[in-house]
Design a protein around this motif. Sequence first.
Motif, PDB file in Angstrom:
ATOM      1  N   SER A  16      23.347 -77.996 -66.394  1.00  0.00           N
ATOM      2  CA  SER A  16      23.069 -79.026 -67.394  1.00  0.00           C
ATOM      3  C   SER A  16      21.977 -79.977 -66.886  1.00  0.00           C
ATOM      4  O   SER A  16      22.006 -80.394 -65.729  1.00  0.00           O
ATOM      5  CB  SER A  16      24.343 -79.819 -67.704  1.00  0.00           C
ATOM      6  N   ASP A  63      24.054 -85.490 -68.467  1.00  0.00           N
ATOM      7  CA  ASP A  63      25.491 -85.746 -68.489  1.00  0.00           C
ATOM      8  C   ASP A  63      25.935 -85.763 -69.945  1.00  0.00           C
ATOM      9  O   ASP A  63      25.227 -86.295 -70.802  1.00  0.00           O
ATOM     10  CB  ASP A  63      25.821 -87.116 -67.890  1.00  0.00           C
ATOM     11  N   THR A  96      29.838 -85.542 -72.573  1.00  0.00           N
ATOM     12  CA  THR A  96      31.271 -85.322 -72.753  1.00  0.00           C
ATOM     13  C   THR A  96      31.495 -84.770 -74.144  1.00  0.00           C
ATOM     14  O   THR A  96      30.918 -85.268 -75.111  1.00  0.00           O
ATOM     15  CB  THR A  96      32.061 -86.639 -72.577  1.00  0.00           C
ATOM     16  N   HIS A 134      28.577 -83.058 -65.872  1.00  0.00           N
ATOM     17  CA  HIS A 134      27.609 -83.886 -65.159  1.00  0.00           C
ATOM     18  C   HIS A 134      26.326 -83.088 -64.960  1.00  0.00           C
ATOM     19  O   HIS A 134      26.357 -81.853 -64.881  1.00  0.00           O
ATOM     20  CB  HIS A 134      28.165 -84.319 -63.803  1.00  0.00           C
ATOM     21  N   ARG A 135      25.223 -83.799 -64.900  1.00  0.00           N
ATOM     22  CA  ARG A 135      23.946 -83.147 -64.631  1.00  0.00           C
ATOM     23  C   ARG A 135      24.094 -82.268 -63.390  1.00  0.00           C
ATOM     24  O   ARG A 135      24.659 -82.677 -62.396  1.00  0.00           O
ATOM     25  CB  ARG A 135      22.855 -84.202 -64.423  1.00  0.00           C
ATOM     26  N   ASP A 158      25.942 -79.474 -63.349  1.00  0.00           N
ATOM     27  CA  ASP A 158      27.083 -78.566 -63.552  1.00  0.00           C
ATOM     28  C   ASP A 158      26.605 -77.317 -64.286  1.00  0.00           C
ATOM     29  O   ASP A 158      25.765 -77.395 -65.197  1.00  0.00           O
ATOM     30  CB  ASP A 158      28.182 -79.222 -64.392  1.00  0.00           C
TER      31      ASP A 158
END
Length: 159
Positions: free
Chosen positions: A44, A47, A49, A124-125, A127
């Motif tokens: 990713s 970030d 959710t 998270h950046r 991942d």
Amino acid sequence: MARYFEKISFEQFKKDVCDDKKLYDAYSIPRRSTKESAGYDFESVIDFTLAPGEVKKIPLGIKIHMNSGDVMFLLVRSSQGFKYNVRMCNQVGIFEMDYCDNPTNEGHAWIRLQNHGEQDYVVHRGDKICQAIFTKFLTVDNEDEIQDERIGGIGSTGA
């Protein structure tokens, strides 16, 4: 020809993601985790959710170069579906050679994820969020010659 991944230009990144050169410079080109891995893991670039039931379109920051006769399948990682019940909205993304460098979006690859689980899915950046697998495709022998060429990005060859 060659088969490889490349970052989209910073100009395209500014249009699609944000005007943050440090973020642009920091994200990685997809790679395989082990020598026997079939899939190239995409990390990713942001970030995010996903709440239960939520759908989100996620930029990957990558364009895909491939040879004529190649196709790349973009898939969720097994753990996403198995552990978290997170899926791609189209289940499998299909990228052909002529998507790269199209005039609409420079060939920027995206995914659209949906959380079918019961808790937030936090990314998270950096991942890993999806994987790509290349393969060859076949065509029928009695097909009429096709002259049309892609002129745009996602959905440009039909509804």
